[in-house]
Design a protein around this motif. Structure first.
Motif, PDB file in Angstrom:
ATOM      1  N   THR A   1      28.443 -32.529  23.917  1.00  0.00           N
ATOM      2  CA  THR A   1      28.561 -31.468  22.751  1.00  0.00           C
ATOM      3  C   THR A   1      26.923 -31.307  22.590  1.00  0.00           C
ATOM      4  O   THR A   1      26.798 -30.019  22.160  1.00  0.00           O
ATOM      5  CB  THR A   1      28.982 -32.093  21.674  1.00  0.00           C
ATOM      6  N   LEU A   2      26.047 -32.158  22.213  1.00  0.00           N
ATOM      7  CA  LEU A   2      24.801 -32.011  21.987  1.00  0.00           C
ATOM      8  C   LEU A   2      24.114 -31.223  23.217  1.00  0.00           C
ATOM      9  O   LEU A   2      23.487 -30.190  22.604  1.00  0.00           O
ATOM     10  CB  LEU A   2      24.058 -33.208  22.178  1.00  0.00           C
ATOM     11  N   LEU A   3      24.373 -31.254  24.384  1.00  0.00           N
ATOM     12  CA  LEU A   3      23.849 -30.505  25.368  1.00  0.00           C
ATOM     13  C   LEU A   3      24.205 -28.905  25.165  1.00  0.00           C
ATOM     14  O   LEU A   3      23.522 -28.088  25.390  1.00  0.00           O
ATOM     15  CB  LEU A   3      24.289 -30.808  26.594  1.00  0.00           C
TER      16      LEU A   3
ATOM     17  N   LEU B   1      26.702 -46.611  20.707  1.00  0.00           N
ATOM     18  CA  LEU B   1      26.098 -46.456  21.934  1.00  0.00           C
ATOM     19  C   LEU B   1      25.198 -47.590  22.443  1.00  0.00           C
ATOM     20  O   LEU B   1      25.424 -47.789  23.604  1.00  0.00           O
ATOM     21  CB  LEU B   1      25.168 -45.236  21.852  1.00  0.00           C
TER      22      LEU B   1
ATOM     23  N   ILE C   1      25.898 -43.352  17.415  1.00  0.00           N
ATOM     24  CA  ILE C   1      24.876 -43.621  18.150  1.00  0.00           C
ATOM     25  C   ILE C   1      24.704 -45.038  17.924  1.00  0.00           C
ATOM     26  O   ILE C   1      24.301 -45.818  19.008  1.00  0.00           O
ATOM     27  CB  ILE C   1      23.449 -42.766  17.555  1.00  0.00           C
TER      28      ILE C   1
ATOM     29  N   TYR D   1      30.334 -47.916  30.612  1.00  0.00           N
ATOM     30  CA  TYR D   1      30.137 -46.437  31.070  1.00  0.00           C
ATOM     31  C   TYR D   1      30.821 -46.380  32.260  1.00  0.00           C
ATOM     32  O   TYR D   1      31.344 -45.572  32.831  1.00  0.00           O
ATOM     33  CB  TYR D   1      28.744 -46.182  31.206  1.00  0.00           C
TER      34      TYR D   1
ATOM     35  N   PHE E   1      30.173 -36.917  22.970  1.00  0.00           N
ATOM     36  CA  PHE E   1      28.878 -36.445  21.926  1.00  0.00           C
ATOM     37  C   PHE E   1      27.660 -35.904  22.596  1.00  0.00           C
ATOM     38  O   PHE E   1      26.872 -34.808  22.199  1.00  0.00           O
ATOM     39  CB  PHE E   1      28.599 -37.946  21.124  1.00  0.00           C
ATOM     40  N   LEU E   2      27.309 -36.728  23.753  1.00  0.00           N
ATOM     41  CA  LEU E   2      26.130 -36.108  24.381  1.00  0.00           C
ATOM     42  C   LEU E   2      26.342 -34.836  24.961  1.00  0.00           C
ATOM     43  O   LEU E   2      25.621 -34.059  24.927  1.00  0.00           O
ATOM     44  CB  LEU E   2      25.647 -37.200  25.439  1.00  0.00           C
TER      45      LEU E   2
ATOM     46  N   ALA F   1      31.095 -41.419  23.400  1.00  0.00           N
ATOM     47  CA  ALA F   1      29.355 -41.540  23.360  1.00  0.00           C
ATOM     48  C   ALA F   1      29.211 -40.153  24.366  1.00  0.00           C
ATOM     49  O   ALA F   1      28.433 -39.359  24.262  1.00  0.00           O
ATOM     50  CB  ALA F   1      28.645 -42.500  23.698  1.00  0.00           C
ATOM     51  N   LEU F   2      29.827 -40.309  25.665  1.00  0.00           N
ATOM     52  CA  LEU F   2      29.767 -38.992  26.485  1.00  0.00           C
ATOM     53  C   LEU F   2      30.201 -37.657  26.040  1.00  0.00           C
ATOM     54  O   LEU F   2      29.459 -36.848  26.265  1.00  0.00           O
ATOM     55  CB  LEU F   2      30.662 -39.630  27.774  1.00  0.00           C
TER      56      LEU F   2
END
Lengths: 268, 45, 231
Positions: free
Chosen positions: C207-209, B30, B27, C12, C204-205, C201-202
């Motif tokens: 997976t969280l979703l 990020l 994070i 990104y 990671f997000l 990061a993408l």
């Protein structure tokens, strides 16, 4: 339902034959062929030479270290977990990191342990100075233990939860000290959980190869890296298969020793 | 008994802090892409 | 805090301009969805097969076979499937990766569905039969709705295992086809590149979703059944 034929059995058996029995049979078969496709026992003879034996012993040693450290850290943690108020929340927090892609976590450690990473920054601030952390035995064992810890905590936690607390009270009432109670009552009664946890850690630890490559560089060679090397780099499938057969045998032995507890699959 | 409880909580917090360290680091990355970039260039130089 | 020049979305953008990366993301998602759907169906069939065995011995035999793939190290699964695909003449790529993911997902689904089946009272099926339901109707109207939470749990487990898998995929992927984990690995080995961080990061997000979606769905189905067991 009782008198009916089991219509589901055929497709399931077919699937198991195709993806479990045949592949493993083929690995055993392949281990008897040399790199040119001739029949040989040479792969197993080669496996018994000092080079391969040394690699096997060191791989087992690392797996042993990883298992022991995981257990030493996990047991008190599991014990503390059973004493907490919001157990469900803590358990959820414990499982959550295992949903994050393994490669990402290992990749994050590359940054944390790197020459200019967090840990080295802290060491320098403390006046110790920058150290080489990445590509050492320490970083390899640390990251491996990190990955396996939840898989050790969960079975131990479950065993501790199943423990009847009146047994502990009884032991204390009869005058046993805290340590004696633990040694004679708590630990023996949670042995199944410990065994399941050790099984869930030891077998994958023998066959790690991604963590080994990324975190330990070429310093540590495990059975996993050796198999990967033979299959994907030198293309000597026979030798790779022979090592894989050894790993399968080791797996069966460990399962017989620790019982076929369903410890759950460990990703690595 | 109270002291034991405090030790247990402290231990758990340490274990969980380490457990979440790499995720916290992700994070952190990020929001600090650039800085990390410069540092990692140093790492591989 | 020198060197920190503020927030930027530049990298990104780079991820999305990188055509190769986009294809890999697509590959990963398609493989995950397809393999978890197919393995959920196979896993339910497997669980039903195990439930219907008559003797304890054959049930235990099936269960331990099922467990073989769960305890086997990824390296063994990967290597043995690589040998099989090569012998069968299956080209390494999409098909081989899909088949491997189905292979390691089915036992997980079986393990998630089986407890639900065991919970189900046999009188429920007898009642449906007495009322004249056909075999198919019993399955689709009685059994499947009852074990739905198990099926969902199995599907999501399969989904995350597929998204997460590295070792098995690495063995059977061949040239030209890649999934995210394999791609991160090869990029990380070449040294750390900028785009990996954004990519990480993408994922990671993402997976969280998925985790969030799983809990919401789980909550809902648990509520409907009146069993408040969060798993």
């Amino acid at each position: 339902m009782n008198a009916k034929r089991n219509v589901y059995l055929a497709p399931y058996l077919a699937w198991m034959a195709l993806f479990i029995v045949i592949p493993i049979a083929l690995i055993v078969y392949d281990s008897f062929f040399d790199i040119d496709g001739g029949f040989t026992f040479g792969n197993y003879e080669k496996f018994l030479t000092p080079i391969y034996l040394k690699m096997t012993v060191s791989s087992i040693w690392y797996a042993f270290l990883i298992t022991v450290f995981s257990l030493l850290i996990a047991y008190p943690a599991a014990y503390a977990l059973t004493k907490m108020k919001h157990k469900q929340l803590w358990l959820l927090l414990l499982i959550l990191p295992s949903w994050v892609n393994l490669l990402l976590k290992v990749y994050a450690f590359l940054g944390i342990f790197g020459t200019y990473g967090f840990v080295n920054g802290a060491l320098e601030a403390l006046g110790i100075g920058r150290q080489q952390i990445l590509f050492t035995d320490f970083s390899f064992v640390f990251v491996s233990v990190y990955i396996f810890i939840p898989f050790m905590i969960l079975p131990v936690y479950n065993a501790l939860e199943d423990l009847n607390p009146s047994l502990v009270f009884a032991a204390r009432d009869l005058g046993a000290s805290g340590w004696t109670t633990f040694r004679k009552v708590v630990f023996p009664l949670t042995l199944d959980g410990v065994k399941a946890g050790c099984q869930a850690v030891f077998i994958p630890a023998l066959s790690l190869f991604m963590i080994t490559r990324l975190v330990a560089g070429n310093r540590v060679i495990t059975l996993g890296t050796a198999i990967e090397q033979h299959f994907l780099v030198t293309q000597d499938w026979g030798m790779g298969a022979a090592i894989a057969v050894f790993l399968i045998i080791a797996m069966v032995v460990i399962m017989l020793l620790t019982g076929t507890g369903q410890a759950g699959r460990v990703r690595r | 008994m109270k002291a034991a409880k405090r030790w247990q909580s402290a231990y758990l917090i340490v274990v969980f802090a380490v457990l979440y360290a790499p995720i916290a680091y992700m994070i952190f990355l990020l929001v600090q892409q650039r800085r990390h970039d410069a540092r990692l260039r140093g790492l591989h130089a | 805090m020198h060197g920190f020049e503020g927030f930027t979305l530049e990298y990104y953008g780079e991820v999305f301009r990188d055509g190769r990366l986009l294809i890999i993301v697509l590959n990963t998602v398609v493989i995950a969805l397809l393999s978890s759907t197919i393995s959920t169906i196979l896993g339910v069939v497997g669980a039903l097969a195990i439930m219907r065995t008559r003797t304890r011995r054959s049930r235990n035999a099936l269960l331990s076979m099922n467990n073989v793939l769960i305890v086997s190290p990824d390296v063994i699964i990967g290597a043995s499937l690589l040998v099989m695909f090569t012998m069968a003449g299956i080209r390494l790529g999409f098909t081989s990766v899909l088949l491997s993911h189905i292979a390691f997902s089915v036992p997980i689904v079986v393990l998630m569905v089986l407890p639900k089946l065991q919970e189900m009272s046999p009188t429920l099926i007898d009642a449906a039969r007495d009322l004249g339901a056909s075999g198919w109707q019993v399955l689709s109207r009685v059994v499947v709705p009852f074990i739905k939470p198990g099926i969902f749990a199995g599907f999501f487990m399969a989904l995350t295992y597929s998204l997460d898998d590295f070792a098995v995929t690495f063995f059977v992927t061949g040239n030209g086809f890649s999934t995210l984990s394999v791609e991160i690995y090869s990029r990380a080995r070449q040294g750390v590149s900028l785009s990996i961080n954004a990519l990480s990061a993408l994922i990671f997000l993402f997976t969280l979703l998925i985790v969030l979606g799983y809990y919401v769905l789980n909550r809902r189905s648990a509520k409907r059944l009146g069993t408040g067991v969060p798993r």
